[in-house]
Design an enzyme around this catalytic site. Structure first.
Site, PDB file in Angstrom:
ATOM      1  CB  CYS A  50      -5.978   0.920   5.004  1.00 33.65           C
ATOM      2  SG  CYS A  50      -5.652  -0.116   3.599  1.00 33.65           S
ATOM      3  NE  ARG A  52      -0.895   5.374  -1.448  1.00 35.84           N
ATOM      4  CZ  ARG A  52       0.424   5.556  -1.597  1.00 35.84           C
ATOM      5  NH1 ARG A  52       0.914   6.770  -1.682  1.00 35.84           N
ATOM      6  NH2 ARG A  52       1.236   4.521  -1.669  1.00 35.84           N
ATOM      7  CG  HIS A 104       3.560  10.671  -5.246  1.00 37.93           C
ATOM      8  ND1 HIS A 104       4.224   9.755  -4.460  1.00 37.93           N
ATOM      9  CD2 HIS A 104       2.319  10.817  -4.697  1.00 37.93           C
ATOM     10  CE1 HIS A 104       3.431   9.380  -3.471  1.00 37.93           C
ATOM     11  NE2 HIS A 104       2.266  10.007  -3.591  1.00 37.93           N
ATOM     12  CD  GLN A 125      -7.918   1.637  -2.083  1.00 37.54           C
ATOM     13  OE1 GLN A 125      -6.718   1.797  -2.314  1.00 37.54           O
ATOM     14  NE2 GLN A 125      -8.358   0.989  -1.012  1.00 37.54           N
ATOM     15  N   GLY A 194      -6.501 -29.473  10.174  1.00 39.78           N
ATOM     16  CA  GLY A 194      -5.935 -28.557  11.166  1.00 39.78           C
ATOM     17  C   GLY A 194      -6.331 -27.136  10.815  1.00 39.78           C
TER      18      GLY A 194
END
Lengths: 361, 284
Positions: A50, A52, A104, A125, A194
């Site tokens: 989601c 890259r 990278h 991933q 709540g």
């Protein structure tokens, strides 16, 4: 053979653009085959999450030519032909060649390039993406080495630095606090006062870590029942929530009451009746639902939204401090891979008789 | 007999006690260093503390070995030797567990107990010149002494757990990041550990004190003889019992329970030797 990367990520491309480039996992093997069939790259891995979409590739050609071809490949996919894309400069497509491409990859594997710094989901991933390409024989010596080293670097960074330590969201900080107070979350009951969005997130996080049961109390019973149903809990009328204090260990409060609904005078007898068992109070309401003075009571641990956020921010700052150390490790680990020189000269794509990319795949 | 005489004449201070004193200095250094580790919230791997305790343990071992060779028997014959033995087992246990990185932080707590016990053992009255017969030669005396030492050991460990509890509880109350970043166990588990150790201590103390009338009878021909150390031991026994009962019956847990546990052990360490000096039953 040179290792190159091309892609778009959360850093420069909005989600509207990233989703245009995204690959469905089931289509990745055929996309890789089409890519390799052109002959411009010899090995390739596609990572599509989601945050890259990246193509890691090894090629014998000049990086400039490879990038031009890969860019063309991305832009000519069916999804992008059907709907016009913005101009190329505003798309945020980046291209990296050695040594930056290798650095990278290592950063991505270690979570250093992630939206939530240091998160670990990306490593899983990346492993899946690599396994998919490897199973279909779209990787070779170059990418195998690079990815194996990347997984190794990620493990090294996780154990040797603090980049992945601690929680950086309010919900997970609340869970960590609960784990530091109670010996086992499995025996703990949670009361939600709540039914707001953040309290729902905290409850979800606590239940996912094993909290035993959930009680919801809300002014609007419909909302309480919906939340209780979702988590398999039960509801109590809003006027009767204090009667549940004997049974609960964690209270998450996020009502819209203008004044505190729990103060020291009210809590003191409740603590006595629960024999002073520890009580974690998480007040995420603004204005606050719980009087800060209750924190002076023994065995009561009160955290408001600012306290939780401050801890999350501290964690993030701590992770940021570790970036330099991580980058040093990455540079050291990448060096041996970069020092392997190839004796073969790089090819020119124009003279190599390559197939053009098929359009609309 | 000659050998024992020579041992006494050589002034123990220059031999094994000298080494033990250096070991206690090491425990003191570790104790001071532990304060820095606390401030850091146990985030860093406390290798330095481990090495200090390792060095101190080596000196401690040399002290015990020297004493053993000097008296030509296992060096657990009087209060000094028994205390140094207990301290040595604690430090060796820590050095073993400290091999695992996640457990190394325990040294920051153990060092204070080691220092306390070390200073306690160095009180001159605990190490009288050896008689021909060791103090604990009698089986019943040995059992009595062992049980009392086990009780003190359990109370000492409960004090370590209390120290951990108070550190963690303070950080949680004051919203310190180190509360969740530290390697300390959850406070509820620490409270259970404190409780369990106090129960064990009470059990050992009860059984140890049970033998007292028989020992008094053996020595003085009567089952009961008023003695400051005996009165003191009964007081300690009652104090711990009240502590446990107030926790069970009135929910007096948490910080108050931890402070009481820590304070009681500090009281024992600071006063036990004094009462021992005052005790005619234990001095004869």
């Amino acid at each position: 053979m040179k290792f190159v990367v091309i892609g778009v990520s959360h850093h420069a491309s909005p989600i509207e653009l990233r989703e245009r480039f995204a690959f469905a996992e089931s289509h990745i093997p055929e996309q890789l085959k089409a890519l390799l069939d052109t002959g411009i790259v010899a090995e390739a891995v596609i990572l599509s999450t989601c945050n890259r979409v990246e193509i890691y590739a090894a090629s014998r050609f000049e990086p400039g030519q490879v990038f031009a071809a890969l860019k063309q490949y991305l832009l000519q996919r069916k999804e992008n032909l059907d709907h016009p894309l913005p101009d190329e400069a505003s798309m945020g497509i980046y291209t990296l060649s050695e040594p930056h491409s290798l650095h990278h990859l290592f950063k991505v594997a270690s979570g250093l390039d992630s939206m939530v710094l240091g998160e670990t989901e990306i490593l899983g991933q990346l492993k899946t993406a690599y396994a998919l390409a490897h199973t279909h024989r779209h990787t070779g010596a170059k990418l195998n080495k690079a990815f194996q080293r990347a997984f190794n670097v990620a493990k090294h960074i996780r154990t040797e630095t603090n980049i992945q330590r601690g929680s950086v969201s309010v919900a997970s900080v609340a869970v960590e606090l609960a784990q530091k107070i109670f010996s086992a979350l499995e025996e703990r009951a949670v009361l939600i006062l709540g039914a707001g969005e953040t309290s729902e997130k905290v409850a979800r996080a606590l239940l996912s870590r094993g909290a035993k049961s959930l009680i919801v109390s809300n002014r609007s019973p419909e909302r309480a029942e919906a939340l209780a149903r979702e988590f398999g809990g039960r509801t109590v009328p809003f006027d009767d929530w204090s009667q549940e204090f004997d049974r609960v260990d964690i209270v998450i409060s996020s009502t819209s009451a203008p004044h505190p609904i729990l103060d020291r005078a009210k809590l003191e007898p409740l603590m006595r009746s629960r024999k002073n068992r520890p009580l974690l109070l998480v007040d995420i309401a603004v204005p606050r639902d719980i009087d800060p003075a209750v924190n002076f009571l023994g065995n009561v641990y009160l955290y408001n939204i600012d306290d939780l956020q401050a801890i999350a921010d501290d964690y993030l700052a701590l992770r940021k401090e570790e970036i330099a150390r991580c980058e040093q490790i990455i540079a050291e680990k990448a060096r041996p891979l970069l020092e392997v020189k190839t004796s073969k000269p790089q090819l020119n794509a124009e003279n190599a008789g390559l197939k053009a990319f098929p359009t609309g795949i | 007999m000659d050998r024992l005489y020579n041992y006494n004449a050589s002034v123990t201070w220059f031999t094994d006690r000298h080494f033990f004193l250096l070991a206690v200095v090491g425990y003191g250094l570790s104790s001071a260093y532990s304060v820095f580790l606390w401030r850091k919230g146990f985030r860093k791997d406390d290798r330095v503390n481990y090495l200090i305790l390792l060095a101190a343990a080596l000196l401690h071992t040399v002290a015990m070995v020297k004493r053993g060779f000097t008296i030509a028997q296992c060096p657990v014959n009087n209060l000094y030797e028994a205390t140094t033995f207990i301290t040595w087992t604690i430090v060796v246990a820590y050095l073993f567990f400290g091999l695992f990185r996640k457990l190394r932080f325990v040294g920051a707590f153990a060092s204070h107990v080691l220092l306390f016990l070390g200073v306690f053992a160095l009180m001159p009255a605990l190490d009288p010149p050896h008689a021909a017969k060791p103090d604990f030669a009698n089986g019943l005396v040995s059992l009595h002494a062992t049980l009392i030492f086990l009780a003190i050991g359990a109370f000492g460990l409960s004090a370590v757990a209390a120290l951990m509890f108070l550190t963690e509880e303070h950080d949680l109350k004051f919203h310190k990041l180190r509360a969740i970043f530290s390697l300390l166990p959850p406070i509820q588990r620490l409270e259970r550990v404190m409780n369990g150790l106090l129960l064990s201590g009470i059990f050992f103390l009860t059984v140890g004190l049970f033998f007292s009338p028989f020992l008094v009878k053996e020595k003085f021909g009567v089952y009961f003889k008023s003695d400051p150390l005996l009165d003191y031991s009964i007081f300690i026994w009652m104090f711990y019992l009240v502590l446990l009962v107030s926790r069970w019956k009135f929910g007096q847990g948490g910080r108050r329970f931890a402070w009481s546990t820590l304070g009681s052990f500090a009281f024992i360490i600071l006063t036990f030797w004094g009462f021992l000096l005052l005790s005619p039953v234990h001095r004869q």
